[in-house]
Scaffold this motif. Structure first.
Motif, PDB file in Angstrom:
ATOM      1  N   MET A   1      12.863 -28.014 -21.609  1.00 42.46           N
ATOM      2  CA  MET A   1      13.328 -28.358 -20.291  1.00 42.46           C
ATOM      3  C   MET A   1      12.404 -27.692 -19.269  1.00 42.46           C
ATOM      4  SD  MET A   1      17.125 -28.055 -18.565  1.00 42.46           S
ATOM      5  CE  MET A   1      17.768 -27.489 -20.086  1.00 42.46           C
ATOM      6  N   HIS A   2      12.111 -28.405 -18.204  1.00 42.41           N
ATOM      7  CA  HIS A   2      11.225 -27.889 -17.162  1.00 42.41           C
ATOM      8  C   HIS A   2      11.992 -27.802 -15.855  1.00 42.41           C
ATOM      9  CE1 HIS A   2       7.774 -28.128 -19.767  1.00 42.41           C
ATOM     10  NE2 HIS A   2       8.196 -29.323 -20.140  1.00 42.41           N
ATOM     11  N   SER A   3      11.595 -26.840 -15.029  1.00 41.59           N
ATOM     12  CA  SER A   3      12.232 -26.681 -13.739  1.00 41.59           C
ATOM     13  C   SER A   3      11.162 -26.557 -12.670  1.00 41.59           C
ATOM     14  CB  SER A   3      13.135 -25.452 -13.740  1.00 41.59           C
ATOM     15  OG  SER A   3      12.383 -24.291 -14.019  1.00 41.59           O
ATOM     16  N   GLY A   4      11.587 -26.744 -11.435  1.00 40.99           N
ATOM     17  CA  GLY A   4      10.642 -26.670 -10.340  1.00 40.99           C
ATOM     18  C   GLY A   4      11.344 -26.438  -9.022  1.00 40.99           C
ATOM     19  N   SER A   5      10.530 -26.328  -7.962  1.00 39.18           N
ATOM     20  CA  SER A   5      11.079 -26.059  -6.641  1.00 39.18           C
ATOM     21  C   SER A   5      10.080 -26.457  -5.569  1.00 39.18           C
ATOM     22  CB  SER A   5      11.406 -24.572  -6.513  1.00 39.18           C
ATOM     23  OG  SER A   5      10.238 -23.801  -6.680  1.00 39.18           O
ATOM     24  N   CYS A   6      10.568 -26.448  -4.345  1.00 39.94           N
ATOM     25  CA  CYS A   6       9.696 -26.694  -3.202  1.00 39.94           C
ATOM     26  C   CYS A   6       9.004 -25.382  -2.820  1.00 39.94           C
ATOM     27  CB  CYS A   6      10.499 -27.268  -2.033  1.00 39.94           C
ATOM     28  SG  CYS A   6      11.728 -26.130  -1.352  1.00 39.94           S
ATOM     29  N   LEU A   7       8.149 -25.421  -1.824  1.00 39.00           N
ATOM     30  CA  LEU A   7       7.382 -24.252  -1.394  1.00 39.00           C
ATOM     31  C   LEU A   7       8.270 -23.091  -0.978  1.00 39.00           C
ATOM     32  CD1 LEU A   7       4.621 -23.009  -0.618  1.00 39.00           C
ATOM     33  CD2 LEU A   7       4.906 -24.083   1.628  1.00 39.00           C
ATOM     34  N   ALA A  91       2.837 -30.588  -8.995  1.00 39.75           N
ATOM     35  CA  ALA A  91       2.616 -29.298  -8.342  1.00 39.75           C
ATOM     36  C   ALA A  91       3.921 -28.578  -8.012  1.00 39.75           C
ATOM     37  CB  ALA A  91       1.786 -29.480  -7.080  1.00 39.75           C
ATOM     38  N   SER A  92       5.035 -29.298  -7.989  1.00 40.63           N
ATOM     39  CA  SER A  92       6.318 -28.650  -7.691  1.00 40.63           C
ATOM     40  C   SER A  92       7.017 -28.129  -8.949  1.00 40.63           C
ATOM     41  CB  SER A  92       7.247 -29.612  -6.939  1.00 40.63           C
ATOM     42  OG  SER A  92       7.635 -30.691  -7.772  1.00 40.63           O
ATOM     43  N   ILE A  93       6.459 -28.419 -10.123  1.00 36.04           N
ATOM     44  CA  ILE A  93       7.061 -27.944 -11.376  1.00 36.04           C
ATOM     45  C   ILE A  93       6.593 -26.510 -11.629  1.00 36.04           C
ATOM     46  CG2 ILE A  93       7.193 -28.297 -13.877  1.00 36.04           C
ATOM     47  CD1 ILE A  93       6.980 -31.313 -13.307  1.00 36.04           C
ATOM     48  N   ASP A  94       7.547 -25.606 -11.756  1.00 38.60           N
ATOM     49  CA  ASP A  94       7.245 -24.178 -11.886  1.00 38.60           C
ATOM     50  C   ASP A  94       7.022 -23.724 -13.322  1.00 38.60           C
ATOM     51  OD1 ASP A  94       7.575 -23.913  -9.114  1.00 38.60           O
ATOM     52  OD2 ASP A  94       9.721 -23.540  -9.337  1.00 38.60           O
ATOM     53  N   THR A  95       7.514 -24.483 -14.289  1.00 43.40           N
ATOM     54  CA  THR A  95       7.358 -24.097 -15.688  1.00 43.40           C
ATOM     55  C   THR A  95       6.058 -24.670 -16.244  1.00 43.40           C
ATOM     56  OG1 THR A  95       8.725 -25.992 -16.305  1.00 43.40           O
ATOM     57  CG2 THR A  95       9.827 -23.866 -16.132  1.00 43.40           C
ATOM     58  N   ASN A  96       5.668 -24.214 -17.401  1.00 44.93           N
ATOM     59  CA  ASN A  96       4.407 -24.617 -18.014  1.00 44.93           C
ATOM     60  C   ASN A  96       4.548 -25.995 -18.663  1.00 44.93           C
ATOM     61  OD1 ASN A  96       1.821 -24.542 -18.952  1.00 44.93           O
ATOM     62  ND2 ASN A  96       2.268 -23.201 -20.671  1.00 44.93           N
ATOM     63  N   LEU A  97       4.181 -27.020 -17.945  1.00 45.27           N
ATOM     64  CA  LEU A  97       4.219 -28.389 -18.460  1.00 45.27           C
ATOM     65  C   LEU A  97       2.791 -28.851 -18.675  1.00 45.27           C
ATOM     66  CD1 LEU A  97       5.478 -31.129 -19.110  1.00 45.27           C
ATOM     67  CD2 LEU A  97       5.661 -31.557 -16.675  1.00 45.27           C
ATOM     68  N   LYS A  98       2.422 -29.070 -19.938  1.00 42.42           N
ATOM     69  CA  LYS A  98       1.070 -29.505 -20.283  1.00 42.42           C
ATOM     70  C   LYS A  98       1.141 -30.904 -20.876  1.00 42.42           C
ATOM     71  CE  LYS A  98      -1.921 -26.509 -21.815  1.00 42.42           C
ATOM     72  NZ  LYS A  98      -2.592 -25.557 -22.697  1.00 42.42           N
TER      73      LYS A  98
END
Length: 117
Positions: A1-7, A91-98
């Motif tokens: 599972m991946h997570s992310g956020s805005c600036l 660019a908004s995804i904070d986890t390591n998504l390759k």
């Protein structure tokens, strides 16, 4: 599972599945919206995008959603061709998504100064 956020961190989300597609979009709309040569999006079924906080801050248009506090672009959706899909800016995804593969789309408007890899 991946997570992310805005600036500013007010909007946070998670992807409940691995993205099906990752693409660099070279269209003029993405170039102008992001002030960049292209924008990279990861696409998941809309049902697999879960907002954890700040959903009330998302300013929506038919096509794009962004944080109204910091103006970070978050989501592209509303395609007539793919109504059940949402695309999240990589660019908004904070986890390591390759991603294994990244495709380039709308190359007809690719900027002339971008080097091929």
């Amino acid at each position: 599972m991946h997570s992310g956020s805005c600036l500013c961190g007010a909007v946070s989300f998670r992807l409940l599945s691995e993205p099906k597609t990752v693409s660099n979009c070279h269209c003029r709309m993405c170039q102008n919206q992001h002030s960049a040569a292209f924008t990279t999006y990861s696409s998941v079924p809309r049902s697999d995008l879960e907002y954890l906080s700040g959903q009330e801050l998302l300013t929506a248009s038919v096509i794009r959603k962004f944080c109204s506090a910091c103006r970070s672009n978050i989501e592209w959706s509303g395609s007539e061709k793919f109504p059940d899909w949402a695309s999240i800016t990589m660019a908004s995804i904070d986890t390591n998504l390759k991603p294994k593969n990244i495709k380039d789309v709308h190359l007809e408007s690719r900027v002339c100064w971008l080097q091929s890899s």
